[in-house]
Every structure is written in C-alpha cells, then in structure tokens.
Design an enzyme around this catalytic site. Structure first.
Site, PDB file in Angstrom:
ATOM      1  N   HIS A  57       0.851  -1.205   0.000  1.00  0.00           N
ATOM      2  CA  HIS A  57       0.000   0.000   0.000  1.00  0.00           C
ATOM      3  C   HIS A  57       0.876   1.240   0.000  1.00  0.00           C
ATOM      4  O   HIS A  57       1.572   1.528   0.968  1.00  0.00           O
ATOM      5  CB  HIS A  57      -0.904  -0.003   1.236  1.00  0.00           C
ATOM      6  CG  HIS A  57      -1.882   1.134   1.269  1.00  0.00           C
ATOM      7  ND1 HIS A  57      -3.244   0.945   1.191  1.00  0.00           N
ATOM      8  CD2 HIS A  57      -1.701   2.476   1.355  1.00  0.00           C
ATOM      9  CE1 HIS A  57      -3.855   2.113   1.249  1.00  0.00           C
ATOM     10  NE2 HIS A  57      -2.941   3.066   1.346  1.00  0.00           N
ATOM     11  N   HIS A  59       1.505   5.452  -2.017  1.00  0.00           N
ATOM     12  CA  HIS A  59       0.989   6.555  -2.851  1.00  0.00           C
ATOM     13  C   HIS A  59       2.168   7.190  -3.583  1.00  0.00           C
ATOM     14  O   HIS A  59       2.850   8.078  -3.039  1.00  0.00           O
ATOM     15  CB  HIS A  59       0.269   7.595  -1.995  1.00  0.00           C
ATOM     16  CG  HIS A  59      -0.962   7.082  -1.329  1.00  0.00           C
ATOM     17  ND1 HIS A  59      -2.239   7.285  -1.832  1.00  0.00           N
ATOM     18  CD2 HIS A  59      -1.125   6.319  -0.222  1.00  0.00           C
ATOM     19  CE1 HIS A  59      -3.127   6.698  -1.047  1.00  0.00           C
ATOM     20  NE2 HIS A  59      -2.478   6.099  -0.063  1.00  0.00           N
ATOM     21  N   GLN A 152      -9.687   9.902  -4.034  1.00  0.00           N
ATOM     22  CA  GLN A 152      -9.255  10.536  -2.777  1.00  0.00           C
ATOM     23  C   GLN A 152     -10.326  11.439  -2.160  1.00  0.00           C
ATOM     24  O   GLN A 152     -10.486  11.490  -0.955  1.00  0.00           O
ATOM     25  CB  GLN A 152      -7.981  11.351  -3.044  1.00  0.00           C
ATOM     26  CG  GLN A 152      -7.492  12.202  -1.890  1.00  0.00           C
ATOM     27  CD  GLN A 152      -6.885  11.385  -0.768  1.00  0.00           C
ATOM     28  OE1 GLN A 152      -5.736  10.990  -0.820  1.00  0.00           O
ATOM     29  NE2 GLN A 152      -7.664  11.139   0.282  1.00  0.00           N
ATOM     30  N   HIS A 210      -9.218   1.951   0.625  1.00  0.00           N
ATOM     31  CA  HIS A 210      -9.010   2.557   1.926  1.00  0.00           C
ATOM     32  C   HIS A 210     -10.331   2.357   2.661  1.00  0.00           C
ATOM     33  O   HIS A 210     -11.358   2.864   2.220  1.00  0.00           O
ATOM     34  CB  HIS A 210      -8.730   4.045   1.784  1.00  0.00           C
ATOM     35  CG  HIS A 210      -7.371   4.379   1.266  1.00  0.00           C
ATOM     36  ND1 HIS A 210      -6.958   4.040   0.012  1.00  0.00           N
ATOM     37  CD2 HIS A 210      -6.326   5.022   1.860  1.00  0.00           C
ATOM     38  CE1 HIS A 210      -5.711   4.468  -0.156  1.00  0.00           C
ATOM     39  NE2 HIS A 210      -5.308   5.062   0.947  1.00  0.00           N
ATOM     40  N   GLU A 213     -10.580   4.039   7.631  1.00  0.00           N
ATOM     41  CA  GLU A 213      -9.379   4.682   8.184  1.00  0.00           C
ATOM     42  C   GLU A 213      -9.852   5.783   9.121  1.00  0.00           C
ATOM     43  O   GLU A 213      -9.870   6.967   8.779  1.00  0.00           O
ATOM     44  CB  GLU A 213      -8.474   5.241   7.068  1.00  0.00           C
ATOM     45  CG  GLU A 213      -7.127   5.703   7.619  1.00  0.00           C
ATOM     46  CD  GLU A 213      -6.209   6.278   6.550  1.00  0.00           C
ATOM     47  OE1 GLU A 213      -6.635   6.390   5.381  1.00  0.00           O
ATOM     48  OE2 GLU A 213      -5.061   6.630   6.887  1.00  0.00           O
ATOM     49  N   ASP A 309       2.735   3.149   2.774  1.00  0.00           N
ATOM     50  CA  ASP A 309       1.691   4.160   2.605  1.00  0.00           C
ATOM     51  C   ASP A 309       2.246   5.503   2.147  1.00  0.00           C
ATOM     52  O   ASP A 309       1.894   5.987   1.079  1.00  0.00           O
ATOM     53  CB  ASP A 309       0.869   4.307   3.905  1.00  0.00           C
ATOM     54  CG  ASP A 309      -0.497   4.951   3.668  1.00  0.00           C
ATOM     55  OD1 ASP A 309      -0.822   5.253   2.504  1.00  0.00           O
ATOM     56  OD2 ASP A 309      -1.233   5.142   4.648  1.00  0.00           O
ATOM     57  N   TRP A 315       0.787  13.577   4.750  1.00  0.00           N
ATOM     58  CA  TRP A 315       0.362  12.788   5.912  1.00  0.00           C
ATOM     59  C   TRP A 315       1.526  12.316   6.775  1.00  0.00           C
ATOM     60  O   TRP A 315       1.335  11.913   7.913  1.00  0.00           O
ATOM     61  CB  TRP A 315      -0.441  11.561   5.432  1.00  0.00           C
ATOM     62  CG  TRP A 315      -1.702  11.951   4.729  1.00  0.00           C
ATOM     63  CD1 TRP A 315      -2.922  12.184   5.307  1.00  0.00           C
ATOM     64  CD2 TRP A 315      -1.877  12.183   3.325  1.00  0.00           C
ATOM     65  NE1 TRP A 315      -3.837  12.540   4.344  1.00  0.00           N
ATOM     66  CE2 TRP A 315      -3.231  12.548   3.128  1.00  0.00           C
ATOM     67  CE3 TRP A 315      -1.024  12.123   2.210  1.00  0.00           C
ATOM     68  CZ2 TRP A 315      -3.756  12.842   1.863  1.00  0.00           C
ATOM     69  CZ3 TRP A 315      -1.545  12.428   0.961  1.00  0.00           C
ATOM     70  CH2 TRP A 315      -2.882  12.771   0.793  1.00  0.00           C
TER      71      TRP A 315
HETATM   72 FE   FE2 Z   1      -3.206   5.155   1.716  1.00  0.00          FE
END
Ligand code: FE2
Length: 440
Positions: A57, A59, A152, A210, A213, A309, A315
């Site tokens: 996982h 991005h 997203q 996702h 979360e 991730d 993030w």
């Molecule tokens: Fe993610």
C-alpha cells in the site's frame, strides 16, 4: 550452465548455509554445497537471503511533497487530504514522475521489488494517472508496480470521481479503489462500496479500498466490503486497507467480523508507520494506537500484509521507503514479540504482500523468479532488529543494486577494532560478503 551462484546463505524458513543456483532468470536449485560452476558467483556466507520485500500500500503520486505548500499542523488524515487538495492544481506530469522515479530508486535499493500504489483520480486532468502509468512502464523490468484507481475526495462526494475512475481503468489502471469513510454519510459510504465492487466485478478487476481509516468504532464499511465480495464472487480478489476503526470496535462485534472476513478471503493491509502517526489524534489520554487487529486477524487465518503508505507527503514527513522499518514499527505496535510472531511480521512485508498483490512465481524455491535480497544479517530476528544493509538486490537473476557492508571502527585507547552488532555465532562470516565488483 548456471548464470549466478549464491553461496552459503541462510533462508527465512531457518535453513542455513545454502547455495542458490540461478539459470535463465529463475531459481534452478537450492541446496547445501552445490557442486557446479557458474558464470558469476556471490559469496554471502551466513547472510540472510529473502524474497524481495513487497509494499502492499503506497501513494507514488503524493510522495516527496512534504512541505508543499505547507506542513500538516494537526497531523490528521483530514488535514492531509485538505493539504493535498491545495497542492493538486499545481501538479505537473513531469514533477509527479520525477518524484515517483526517485522513490522507485529508493525502493529498489532497499530490496522492495513490488509496490501497489494508489493513484488519485479525483482530479479531472488525471495527470497522476498518466504519470504513474509511464513510471510503471519504465520500471517494469525491475519493479512490479500495480496501480489502484483511488477517489481521494470520495467516489460520490466528489462528483467527477465516477467518470474519472472509469477513465483511469480504461487507461490501464489495475485495481478499483475507494474511500467509503470519507463519503458524506455512512449510507453513502456503503453505497460506494457496492458500486465500486460491482464495477470491479463487471471489469474482472481486483478491489483495494481505503476502508474505515478512522477511530470511529461505528465505521463498519468492512462489513459491506465482505458482503459484496461474497455476493459478487470476488473472493480472494478484495483487499481492505487500513481498517483502523477495528482497533476501537467492540470485541463482540469483531468476533463476528473476522470469521466473515476469512470466509470471503478478504486481504487486510495495515500501514503501521502511518496508523500510529495519524490515528488517536483526537484522543487525550489514554491515546489509542489505531492500527488494526493484526495479531487477531492472523490467528483467524486472514492474509495480512503491510504497506509503507507514505514517504514525505501531506500525511507523513519521514521515511526512506524501507519495508523493514515498517515491519519494525508493526511488530512494536501489534506487540508481536514472540519468535513465531516475528516470523509472521516478516511475512507481512514479503510473502503475504505477494499474495495480496497476486504476484506469480514469487518465493525462494526452484521455478520461482530469481528475485531476491541478501541482507547483512544472519536471520529474520536480526533483520527486524537491525534493519540492515541490503547487500545485493537481484531481479530475474541480475544484480540490480549493491550496497557495501556497514562497518564501524572503534579506537579505544591503543586498541582498534570493528564493532559487530550481530548476535549470531557466525558473526564474522555474516558481515564479510565477498562479492564481484558491480560492473557497469
Ligand atoms: Fe493510503
């Protein structure tokens, strides 16, 4: 004729002092003291050889944007999404590609040869999709990249997402994504799960959402995801990523949920570095860890793998794409410190991830692709403890990355000596890999 012989390595299953013979990009034989010559040979006596790390996982479109246009002050998922929204209008294909390429180089050097990356489709220009399709093509000989069409800003919450997601799949994106906990209501979230699973079933594609979360124990979209997996015959092709609300759910409800998840063969992906960073931000004390129930899922027979991730994005401001750092954090947060549990943690960044991604011919066995990593460590325990140098990274029988062994020299009074961080008895040999020069 053997193309490459690797001498004297230890394996994740506990076998020691094995030779690995590689022919035509595949593993031909694994046995002690193979009596044969090879065109090329690596002496790695006492070092651990493992199948490559798998990042389940990630991005690649947001990576290395830390500080653009500003830093996430609250540290929450929601501020991160807002921040990424501020950056989106400034994106260019070239900039996305340059950042993703840099990350791919880091990944390879760290021994990660498969990445499932989500790509944001909540942007009508689909610049990130175009960029990452190019990156996937460019790195194909070295790195397996799977792309997930990720809405997203919500599948229903952002009105352009349904059309954009289909366009992304038409362009060649591999997997259907989703973000049900970000839709406007719980019912809209559940509807998005249904719609996206139906889309995947119609197109014959896997699903990786996702999912939940959130620290809200009432975020139960995993329930709908399991239901739709069974209803639509998607068993084994669906992944729930994050699942952090399960950390806070009632134990009785979880005791019903996990067997259903196992029955539908829904894969779970935890992202320990990010979960421990983003979750529990609204708590005072006690403060929840937020990571999903890794130990309990594994005990139920659910396939659990780990993802990195984020690396330096809205993030998460840290990271260098090291799946052993992910495993190290996961081990601590899940409190999986037993010998068998450490093996399970190592599996979460290797073979379990390969299962989540559906990789073929993955593993250390005759007939498998000759994809492997040789570590400056004697065994799994040492690999998790030291996060050691990846001495060699091999793809289809060819060395594609080399790192020199790390050594520290101490001078204490008149005595000069090398520091050895290994606990193994064959310490010296484990750090004295004699290797061929990395030829250009
Ligand atoms: Fe993610």
């Amino acid at each position: 004729m053997i193309d490459l012989m690797i001498r004297g390595v230890n394996l994740p299953d506990g076998r020691e002092d094995c030779d690995i013979a590689i022919v035509n990009g595949s593993i031909d034989k694994i046995a002690p003291a193979i009596n044969a010559t090879a065109r090329d040979e690596i002496q790695a006596v006492g070092c651990l050889a493992t199948p490559p790390f798998v990042d389940s996982h990630f991005h690649l479109d947001t990576v290395l944007t830390y500080g653009q246009p500003r830093i996430n002050q609250s540290g929450t998922l929601l501020e991160g999404i807002a921040l990424w929204g501020e950056l989106k209008p400034q994106l260019t294909i070239d900039a996305i590609k340059a950042r993703a390429e840099k990350l791919c180089h880091w990944a390879i050097a760290r021994g990660t040869l498969a990445i499932r990356s989500h790509v944001d489709i909540s942007d009508d220009r689909l610049l990130a999709v175009q960029a990452l399709l190019d990156v996937r093509r460019q790195f194909k000989p070295y790195l397996d990249i799977q792309l997930v069409a990720f809405p997203q800003d919500g599948y229903f919450r952002y009105s352009g997402s349904p059309v954009n997601l289909s366009r992304a799949l038409d362009m060649g994106v591999d997997v259907v994504g989703g973000i049900p906990h970000f839709e406007r209501t719980m019912s809209e979230g559940a509807k998005s799960v249904t719609a996206l699973c139906e889309l995947a079933a119609n197109r014959g594609l896997p699903v990786d959402m996702h999912c939940d979360e959130s620290d809200d124990p009432l975020s139960r979209h995993i329930e709908t995801l399991i239901f739709e997996t069974k209803r639509l015959g998607l068993t084994g092709r669906v992944t729930g990523s994050h699942l952090t609300s399960m950390h806070s759910m009632d134990n009785y409800y979880v005791s019903k949920l996990l067997p259903l998840m196992k029955e539908a063969d829904v894969h779970a992906v935890a992202n320990p570095l990010i979960n421990i960073t983003l979750q529990g931000r609204h708590d005072t004390y006690p403060k929840r860890r937020g990571m999903t129930r890794v130990k309990e899922m594994l005990a139920t027979g659910i396939n659990v793998s780990f993802g990195h991730d984020c690396v330096m994005d809205p993030w998460y401001g840290l990271g260098s794409h090291d799946m052993l750092e992910v495993a190290h954090m996961g081990l601590h947060v899940a409190q999986m410190t037993g010998t068998t549990e450490m093996k399970q943690i190592f599996d979460a960044v290797t073979r379990n991830g390969a299962r989540t991604l559906g990789l073929e011919n993955y593993g250390l066995a005759p007939g498998c692709h000759a994809d492997l990593v040789i570590l400056q460590a004697a065994d799994i325990h040492e690999a998790l403890r030291l996060k050691p140098v990846r001495l060699y990274v091999i793809r289809r029988g060819k060395i594609i990355s080399r790192t020199q062994p790390a050594t520290a020299m101490l001078r204490l009074g008149d005595e000069i000596f090398e520091v050895d961080f290994s606990h193994a008895t064959n310490v010296r040999s484990s750090i004295s890999c004699k290797s061929p020069v990395f030829r250009k």
